[in-house]
Design an enzyme around this catalytic site. Sequence first.
Site, PDB file in Angstrom:
ATOM      1  N   LEU A  32       0.824  -1.214   0.000  1.00  0.00           N
ATOM      2  CA  LEU A  32       0.000   0.000   0.000  1.00  0.00           C
ATOM      3  C   LEU A  32       0.860   1.267   0.000  1.00  0.00           C
ATOM      4  O   LEU A  32       1.927   1.325   0.599  1.00  0.00           O
ATOM      5  CB  LEU A  32      -0.949   0.022   1.199  1.00  0.00           C
ATOM      6  CG  LEU A  32      -1.971  -1.118   1.307  1.00  0.00           C
ATOM      7  CD1 LEU A  32      -3.045  -0.757   2.313  1.00  0.00           C
ATOM      8  CD2 LEU A  32      -2.611  -1.470  -0.015  1.00  0.00           C
ATOM      9  N   HIS A  36      -3.343   4.200  -2.564  1.00  0.00           N
ATOM     10  CA  HIS A  36      -4.357   3.396  -1.864  1.00  0.00           C
ATOM     11  C   HIS A  36      -4.961   4.209  -0.719  1.00  0.00           C
ATOM     12  O   HIS A  36      -6.163   4.164  -0.478  1.00  0.00           O
ATOM     13  CB  HIS A  36      -3.732   2.129  -1.252  1.00  0.00           C
ATOM     14  CG  HIS A  36      -3.156   1.182  -2.266  1.00  0.00           C
ATOM     15  ND1 HIS A  36      -1.811   1.013  -2.425  1.00  0.00           N
ATOM     16  CD2 HIS A  36      -3.752   0.363  -3.169  1.00  0.00           C
ATOM     17  CE1 HIS A  36      -1.594   0.108  -3.371  1.00  0.00           C
ATOM     18  NE2 HIS A  36      -2.757  -0.296  -3.854  1.00  0.00           N
ATOM     19  N   LYS A 155      -5.600   4.954 -11.914  1.00  0.00           N
ATOM     20  CA  LYS A 155      -4.243   4.741 -12.440  1.00  0.00           C
ATOM     21  C   LYS A 155      -4.248   3.544 -13.392  1.00  0.00           C
ATOM     22  O   LYS A 155      -3.683   3.598 -14.475  1.00  0.00           O
ATOM     23  CB  LYS A 155      -3.277   4.501 -11.284  1.00  0.00           C
ATOM     24  CG  LYS A 155      -1.966   3.907 -11.696  1.00  0.00           C
ATOM     25  CD  LYS A 155      -0.827   4.742 -11.249  1.00  0.00           C
ATOM     26  CE  LYS A 155       0.500   4.363 -11.861  1.00  0.00           C
ATOM     27  NZ  LYS A 155       0.759   2.978 -12.037  1.00  0.00           N
ATOM     28  N   TYR A 190       2.234   7.107  -7.800  1.00  0.00           N
ATOM     29  CA  TYR A 190       2.513   6.045  -6.823  1.00  0.00           C
ATOM     30  C   TYR A 190       2.138   4.691  -7.414  1.00  0.00           C
ATOM     31  O   TYR A 190       1.121   4.553  -8.094  1.00  0.00           O
ATOM     32  CB  TYR A 190       1.691   6.250  -5.551  1.00  0.00           C
ATOM     33  CG  TYR A 190       2.137   7.427  -4.728  1.00  0.00           C
ATOM     34  CD1 TYR A 190       3.324   7.374  -4.014  1.00  0.00           C
ATOM     35  CD2 TYR A 190       1.368   8.584  -4.671  1.00  0.00           C
ATOM     36  CE1 TYR A 190       3.747   8.455  -3.253  1.00  0.00           C
ATOM     37  CE2 TYR A 190       1.782   9.677  -3.927  1.00  0.00           C
ATOM     38  CZ  TYR A 190       2.974   9.599  -3.213  1.00  0.00           C
ATOM     39  OH  TYR A 190       3.385  10.670  -2.479  1.00  0.00           O
ATOM     40  N   SER A 192       2.922   0.244  -6.390  1.00  0.00           N
ATOM     41  CA  SER A 192       3.658  -0.683  -5.520  1.00  0.00           C
ATOM     42  C   SER A 192       4.978  -1.076  -6.180  1.00  0.00           C
ATOM     43  O   SER A 192       5.962  -1.368  -5.503  1.00  0.00           O
ATOM     44  CB  SER A 192       2.824  -1.936  -5.271  1.00  0.00           C
ATOM     45  OG  SER A 192       1.530  -1.559  -4.880  1.00  0.00           O
TER      46      SER A 192
END
Length: 516
Positions: A32, A36, A155, A190, A192
């Site tokens: 996260l 998120h 995204k 952003y 992961s």
Amino acid sequence: MGQKIIKTNAELTDWLSELNSSIIFIPTMGGLHAGHQYLIEKATERKTKTNQIILVSIFVNPLQFSKDEDFKKYPRDINRDAELAFKVGADVIWAPDYFEVFPGGENSHFKIQVPETLHKKLCGEERSGHFDGVATVIIRLIRIIRPEKLILGEKDWQQLIIIRRLFQDLSIPVNIESYSTQRDENGFAYSSRNSYLSDSERVNALALPNAIKEAKREFEKKKIINLKKIASILKENNLKIEYLKIVDPFSLKEKDNINGLCLLAVAVKCGSTRLIDHTFLMHRKPIIAIDGPAGAGKSTVTKAFAKRLGFIYLDTGAMYRAVTWLIINNSIDPSDQVEIKNILKDSKLEFKNARGVEQKIFINNIDVTEKIRSPEVTSMVSEIAKQKFVRELLTLKQQVIGNDGGLVAEGRDIGTAVFPDANVKIFLTASPTERAKRRAIDLNKRGYEFSSIEDLEQEITERDKKDSERKIAPLKKAQDAIELVTDGMNIEDVLKELIYIFRSKIPEEVWPTPNL
Ligand code: CDP
């Protein structure tokens, strides 16, 4: 209730059976980050009932990775993820293992195959089977949790529209809300997977958002996009392009000109890490067309909807009514087209307070806002509205008002003739009986007399017939309009539905979500 982490289905089932709540579901693969967090914050902010629960799932779905992809090294740290999610309002983390999601293994379950027209585009071109894996797992998760609402990030735009289509095609009664891509202070989206990047790769990777931002800036100034220039910036920074395209955001088909809403979508490899990013391009603000028959409640909801969006409200019916009032007031024979043309060509028709709820309409400097609602005008308006000159004059005026977008227009022919390229088209209707009841309330409020609800129903049906059967721009549902039947719905219910439809057509990056 407290915040908790649940790992097994048995525990989840127990917990769900004790709850008299509805679930807002945010599916994730863990790792996260602030993107998120933003989804969880939005879910918290937009809770509409006190008994709603925010459930964040963490499940690294093996079905969406191909053999040589990063399934094994995908970031996994449940405690860190839970801490981050709880901080911003998650109520429960559900972190099942593979056999909890696929008891007996994935081959004992139905699998979803995404239509080729959506899969074999953008990310799916290189990642065969990826979206089938995404769709299959989302159906399993939904089946287990049975949420009221699903929240997804924009995204992964292609994933979002595939899931929307999937739910639509399978009539899955779960609302989907989406929120825009979040970026760090350098504009880097952003993800992961950003944790795989080395320091020097991170510097190169920044060229991706920078090139997109620069292209958008150029588009806003000159209305052109230079894909070659973007490509050369990416290559100069050692980013290997997988795709760089302008597509329709819903069909994902490539576009060679920028009309309507377009998606500039890019995927690159930075070292061994795959990065995607996008932006939306649009030559004007959104236009929303709301058409429908008499007394469907269009005015009330359209006005409130425009206010919540901060858009201009355009009541085109009021324009036809104002013209009708002028004709009656000057004792002109409604069938005398020459006289009508004469009086209209020198008349001034204008709205005052276009963004306010208390909008007024003036013709030749006379405030006719209330006068145009008289039964006399109502019974004559369709006769006037069918005339070619009247329609051309008012249609042009309406198009000028909507030239820069940022407008919600209501009428009969908005989505078909006035703004056929409107971004959102809604056909608002209700049964004739319901519409007659609403009209009676409205007339009472305005102090006009009427004989009976049955007569009103008959008047409404006759006007619908005239409006639908006229030769030019008749009342009809645009082929790409969403029909909303509002029997039994109050204004807030309809507004919620309109906002929901708006958000399914307009990404948050283009226009922020209006308050419920
Ligand atoms: O409020 P109500 O549902 O009675 O109708 P309105 O929106 O005030 O429109 C009055 C009349 O104007 C309609 O019955 C149509 O004849 C005409 N109209 C039209 O022809 N085209 C539009 N875009 C809007 C209204």
